[in-house]
Design a protein around this motif. Structure first.
Motif, short mmCIF file in Angstrom:
data_model
loop_
_atom_site.label_atom_id
_atom_site.label_comp_id
_atom_site.label_asym_id
_atom_site.label_seq_id
_atom_site.Cartn_x
_atom_site.Cartn_y
_atom_site.Cartn_z
N VAL A 1 -15.69 48.65 63.70
CA VAL A 1 -17.01 49.11 63.28
C VAL A 1 -17.69 48.01 62.49
O VAL A 1 -17.20 47.59 61.44
N GLU A 2 -18.84 47.55 63.00
CA GLU A 2 -19.62 46.53 62.33
C GLU A 2 -20.69 47.17 61.44
O GLU A 2 -21.17 48.26 61.72
N SER A 3 -21.07 46.45 60.41
CA SER A 3 -22.16 46.88 59.54
C SER A 3 -22.77 45.65 58.89
O SER A 3 -22.20 44.56 58.94
N GLY A 4 -23.92 45.83 58.29
CA GLY A 4 -24.56 44.75 57.54
C GLY A 4 -25.75 44.12 58.21
O GLY A 4 -26.41 43.26 57.61
N GLY A 5 -26.03 44.51 59.44
CA GLY A 5 -27.19 43.95 60.12
C GLY A 5 -28.49 44.45 59.50
O GLY A 5 -28.50 45.39 58.71
N GLY A 6 -29.57 43.81 59.88
CA GLY A 6 -30.86 44.21 59.35
C GLY A 6 -31.94 43.21 59.71
O GLY A 6 -31.75 42.35 60.57
N LEU A 7 -33.07 43.34 59.05
CA LEU A 7 -34.22 42.47 59.26
C LEU A 7 -34.38 41.55 58.07
O LEU A 7 -34.44 42.01 56.92
N VAL A 8 -34.45 40.25 58.33
CA VAL A 8 -34.64 39.26 57.27
C VAL A 8 -35.63 38.21 57.74
O VAL A 8 -35.85 38.02 58.94
N GLN A 9 -36.22 37.51 56.78
CA GLN A 9 -37.11 36.40 57.09
C GLN A 9 -36.30 35.14 57.35
O GLN A 9 -35.16 35.01 56.90
N ALA A 10 -36.88 34.24 58.10
CA ALA A 10 -36.23 32.95 58.35
C ALA A 10 -35.85 32.29 57.04
O ALA A 10 -36.64 32.28 56.09
N GLY A 11 -34.64 31.75 56.99
CA GLY A 11 -34.14 31.13 55.78
C GLY A 11 -33.32 32.07 54.92
O GLY A 11 -32.66 31.62 53.97
N GLY A 12 -33.35 33.35 55.24
CA GLY A 12 -32.62 34.33 54.47
C GLY A 12 -31.17 34.42 54.86
O GLY A 12 -30.67 33.66 55.69
N SER A 13 -30.48 35.40 54.28
CA SER A 13 -29.05 35.56 54.49
C SER A 13 -28.68 37.01 54.76
O SER A 13 -29.37 37.94 54.31
N LEU A 14 -27.60 37.19 55.49
CA LEU A 14 -27.01 38.49 55.73
C LEU A 14 -25.50 38.34 55.74
O LEU A 14 -24.99 37.27 56.08
N ARG A 15 -24.81 39.40 55.39
CA ARG A 15 -23.36 39.43 55.46
C ARG A 15 -22.93 40.60 56.32
O ARG A 15 -23.18 41.75 55.98
N LEU A 16 -22.26 40.30 57.42
CA LEU A 16 -21.75 41.32 58.32
C LEU A 16 -20.31 41.64 58.00
O LEU A 16 -19.54 40.77 57.61
N SER A 17 -19.93 42.89 58.19
CA SER A 17 -18.56 43.33 58.00
C SER A 17 -18.05 43.99 59.27
O SER A 17 -18.81 44.62 60.00
N CYS A 18 -16.76 43.85 59.50
CA CYS A 18 -16.10 44.46 60.65
C CYS A 18 -14.80 45.09 60.16
O CYS A 18 -13.86 44.38 59.80
N SER B 1 -29.23 30.62 55.87
CA SER B 1 -30.26 29.81 56.54
C SER B 1 -30.56 30.34 57.93
O SER B 1 -30.60 29.59 58.91
N LEU B 2 -30.78 31.62 58.02
CA LEU B 2 -30.99 32.26 59.31
C LEU B 2 -32.26 31.77 59.98
O LEU B 2 -33.27 31.50 59.32
N LYS B 3 -32.19 31.68 61.29
CA LYS B 3 -33.30 31.23 62.11
C LYS B 3 -33.68 32.34 63.09
O LYS B 3 -32.86 33.19 63.42
N PRO B 4 -34.92 32.34 63.56
CA PRO B 4 -35.31 33.35 64.55
C PRO B 4 -34.40 33.39 65.77
O PRO B 4 -34.17 34.47 66.33
N GLU B 5 -33.87 32.25 66.17
CA GLU B 5 -32.98 32.21 67.33
C GLU B 5 -31.62 32.84 67.07
O GLU B 5 -30.82 33.00 67.99
N ASP B 6 -31.34 33.20 65.82
CA ASP B 6 -30.13 33.95 65.50
C ASP B 6 -30.27 35.43 65.80
O ASP B 6 -29.29 36.18 65.71
N THR B 7 -31.48 35.87 66.11
CA THR B 7 -31.72 37.27 66.41
C THR B 7 -30.90 37.71 67.61
O THR B 7 -30.97 37.12 68.69
N ALA B 8 -30.10 38.74 67.42
CA ALA B 8 -29.21 39.24 68.47
C ALA B 8 -28.47 40.46 67.96
O ALA B 8 -28.52 40.78 66.77
#
Length: 119
Positions: free
Chosen positions: A5-22, A85-92
């Motif tokens: 089970v994954e969690s932690g996704g969401g919407l962020v602006q370019a340059g921001g950060s997210l932490r996913l958990s599994c 340092s998220l980029k728009p191309e990381d969207t998935a």
């Protein structure tokens, strides 16, 4: 049988950060490695990062080296993906995968968590 089970996704602006958990459950006594994959609309699923469960060796796709960090907590049967340092191309949609043995394949998958990076 392994459930992921994954969690932690969401919407962020370019340059921001997210932490996913599994979080894994079920037959987790047989874990060789876990990995993160991602799939953007209209594209093939691509490998992002992997981590050996016993030794902690990590491996990254060139596109995320220096920005993403995969880690684990064996006691909690949990893998993480710190994305900076998220980029728009990381969207998935990001998926967690389980590998039972060194000779096997990634044969258990989570439901996926959406990551959207706005420009």
């Amino acid at each position: 049988q392994v459930q992921l089970v994954e969690s932690g996704g969401g919407l962020v602006q370019a340059g921001g950060s997210l932490r996913l958990s599994c979080v894994a459950s079920g037959r987790t006594f047989s874990t060789y490695a876990k990995a993160w994959f991602r799939q953007a609309p209209g594209k093939e699923r691509e490998w992002v990062a992997s981590i050996r469960w016993s030794g902690g060796n990590t491996y990254y796709a060139d596109s995320v080296k220096g920005r993403f960090t995969i880690s684990k907590d064996n006691a909690k049967n949990t893998a993480y993906l710190q994305m900076n340092s998220l980029k728009p191309e990381d969207t998935a949609v990001y998926y967690c995968a389980h590998r039972a043995t060194s000779s096997g394949d990634y044969d258990y998958w989570g439901q996926g968590t959406q990551v959207t990076v706005s420009s």
